[in-house]
Design an enzyme around this catalytic site. Sequence first.
Site, mmCIF file in Angstrom:
data_model
loop_
_atom_site.group_PDB
_atom_site.id
_atom_site.type_symbol
_atom_site.label_atom_id
_atom_site.label_comp_id
_atom_site.label_asym_id
_atom_site.label_seq_id
_atom_site.Cartn_x
_atom_site.Cartn_y
_atom_site.Cartn_z
ATOM 1 N N ASP A 113 43.858 15.215 -32.995
ATOM 2 C CA ASP A 113 43.138 15.190 -34.263
ATOM 3 C C ASP A 113 41.705 14.686 -34.118
ATOM 4 O OD1 ASP A 113 43.937 12.674 -33.607
ATOM 5 O OD2 ASP A 113 45.451 12.544 -35.176
ATOM 6 N N CYS B 166 3.229 2.157 2.901
ATOM 7 C CA CYS B 166 4.530 1.488 3.078
ATOM 8 C C CYS B 166 5.667 2.441 2.716
ATOM 9 C CB CYS B 166 4.645 0.264 2.174
ATOM 10 S SG CYS B 166 3.281 -0.871 2.330
ATOM 11 N N CYS C 43 0.843 -1.191 0.000
ATOM 12 C CA CYS C 43 0.000 0.000 0.000
ATOM 13 C C CYS C 43 0.878 1.239 0.000
ATOM 14 C CB CYS C 43 -0.894 0.019 1.231
ATOM 15 S SG CYS C 43 0.065 0.029 2.741
ATOM 16 N N ASP D 199 46.026 9.945 -33.115
ATOM 17 C CA ASP D 199 46.174 9.636 -31.690
ATOM 18 C C ASP D 199 44.894 9.950 -30.914
ATOM 19 O OD1 ASP D 199 46.162 12.352 -31.514
ATOM 20 O OD2 ASP D 199 48.260 12.563 -30.942
ATOM 21 N N ASP E 46 47.764 9.919 -39.645
ATOM 22 C CA ASP E 46 48.466 11.069 -39.106
ATOM 23 C C ASP E 46 49.917 10.618 -38.930
ATOM 24 O OD1 ASP E 46 48.740 13.586 -37.935
ATOM 25 O OD2 ASP E 46 48.753 12.669 -35.945
#
Lengths: 124, 747
Positions: free
Chosen positions: B637, B18, B15, B633, B429
């Site tokens: 970049d 509670c 209920c 990396d 790169d």
Amino acid sequence: MDKVFVFIGGILGIIFTAWFFFGKKDEAVQARSESPEKAEVDILVKGGYQPSTVQIKKNKITTFNFTRQDENSCLEDVILSEFKIKRFLPLGKTVSFEIKPEKTGTFDFSCGMGMFHGKLIVKD
Amino acid sequence: MKTLKKTYSLKGMHCASCVRVIERALKKVDGVLDANVNYASEKAIVTIEERVKDDDILNSVSSVGYQALLANNTSDEEENKEKQKDLVSLRNKVAVSLFFGAIITWGSFPGLSNYAPDLFKNFFFQLLLATPVQFWAGLAFYKATIPALKNRTANMDTLVAIGTSVAYFYSVFVTFFPAILQKFQIEAMPYFDVASVVIGLILLGRFLEAKAKGQTSQAIKKLIGLQAKTARVVRDGKEIDVPIQDVVVGDLIRVRPGEKIPVDGIVTEGDSSIDESMVTGESIPVEKTIKDIVIGATLNKSGTFLYKATKVGSETMLSQIIKLVQEAQGSKAPIQRLADVISSYFVPVVIILSILTFVVWYVFGPTPALVFAILNSIAVLIIACPCAMGLATPTAIMVGTGIGAENGILIKDAQSLEIAHKVNTIIFDKTGTLTHGTPKVTDIVKVQSSKFKIQSDSEILRLAASLEKGSEHSLAEAIVKDAENKKITLDKIDKFKAVPGHGVEGFLKMDKVILGNRKMMEREKVNFKDSEEQIEKLETEGKTVMMIAVKNELIGLIAVADTIKDSAKEAIQILNKMRIQTIMITGDNMRTADAIARSLGISKILADVLPQDKENEVRKIQSQGKVVAMVGDGINDAPALAAADVGIAMGSGTDVAIEAADITLINHDLKSVVKAIILSKKTMRTIKLNLFWAFGYNIILIPVAMGALYPFSGILLNPIFASFAMATSSVSVVTNSLLLKRAKINV
């Protein structure tokens, strides 16, 4: 004579099947707003997702509570692919997770095998 | 003080009042700052101080008569246990239904039944055996069908439930009222065998499928299993074993030979060689010494060392990897979209086809029309296999991303994995990706001098390093490091002076020593014309040359360059063979870039590109219709990686920029780029084969079950064979995905 009955019965059966599965309209259930920043949705997994269409707000952290009551193993995983979420749903337990939708649109969520589907509508 | 928000599931709430009882109990717990109980979701969201243990919360809830469970992150153990339990129950059901089904078939199958005991031929005995199969073993089908129909949806179970129910109830009718059928000149023949064997075989298929499916997620379980359980932390001068959860950033941890490194950190004392293969995929152990980064979950091989924890809990590299792989497995590949659309319409369409089959056979079919109509419409329901379509893509993605993780290739999502197989251009790169990113001494050249007799290269290096020790230039650093590595003792230099843009000078005892470029030598009037040819040669190789002179007499040349990674040349060669165009992008001038590109076999160079323009260069190449992967990396970049169709970040240590890229390689090996492409190609091949099989199976066998071949060859599909085909179909899709595990991606 019986063949005519079967024929007509069959056609009606086909029309009924098509209407029954494809003719249902989903009404979107809005997520409960807990605070200006947070909302919550409870989804019962039983023969599919109840509710199966949920509307939530953009940029609002929304907690999903999935409770699986269906023994069907197909439903044991729920996938929200847009949010990269896949969760195992143990039978009878609630699994909760949060998402923060950053764009509007309608996104699919489904069971692991893609048999059962639900819709997530994100609005501004 | 750090606070946490945790969610607990609550049981026993009946209920709304509670809510208050539980909230009050929770707030009484020391360290609980706030508690919010939701009656509808049966959950408690509790804000706690970090020190509060789960048990404190669970106990406080149980003290007021309710039960709390950790809602999030169902433990793997729990998941495993549940799956194991399901498997055992499924196995029992398979055994019983197939055993009973076999007895019924023996007693009823034409030809076979001649050799069966009379009892087996008795319809009532068959009913007795078929009933538990239908409603005990087959209960799951009904349990899934009824709520689905209430929801106006249907699935695989709906088809099996309808199909076997029609067979079962028709047979019950035949058993009790044979006379009615005989009145219509239909042989009173039950089909209990169809109902029972179909259920048995489909459950068998499901059992095998569940076992195989468990293996597709093995990689992630393996990763989770890598985590160390305890750490030997030095506290108050004593070494104590503490659970891994209690390790905090800054803890000093001792690791002995053969032990796992518990969390990420930096070595502060000692050195060792460490097997990082489980995380990076690099098979050769890595030497680590003071200031080196160590990764949690890797294995210490030889030495004992002490290190400082820098990342713990969900911040560690392993946790990040697990999270990434889990996320990737939850994502969807674009190729799956069609299968998704079809499978959402599939089951209702099959039901419609089954009704159509019944009507056509009943109206136009030969006698006994009712039997043909029933059996063929059941066969249509049973043979349809939407599961195979649903499993085709996700199982392969799970295996594919898992293999990637084992090889140090982290794939962000299924889409990246899918696009990677279409890549036809890769932009690398230069600095830090193709090269090590830190200049190194590559050449030391002695110059014949009339005044000095230089004995060895190390003498030149000693002089240069002694002079450069005071300099902060990156080239100076390379020279000093090289001398340190060669364990050369340096001399003391007086009156050190740096001349910006030229070089450095100083005095060794009474002799003036200078080190620098042409300008420096010209300034000091040192003649280097005889060495000009040699200098130019080194420069065309992309190296920076410095001259060293003592007392205005040139004694040697030192060339410094950013060195190429060992794996770069091999990787480029393989990519060229795979007909993937390779491009190098760099901020260096064309001469330096050209030297490196040529030695690697790269055909196209984009030189003099400023970091902010890299993104534009990627877009330019894309506009030529190329599918571009950019390898960098991931830190400098990031925009270029994001612009590319597939951004691949190569990292090292624990600082990999996982978020920036579609694919992250957590090792230095450039061949991993090739591996990632091969993995993508193999995964896509598996997915396509799976989809071809799953679609082809349904497109061919559903018409056969409908009786499409009957007018030409008299071939009909017995529902029992249909269930056999259906069971093997989804198992074969999962098995095919598992075969991907054997795929060789090593190059």
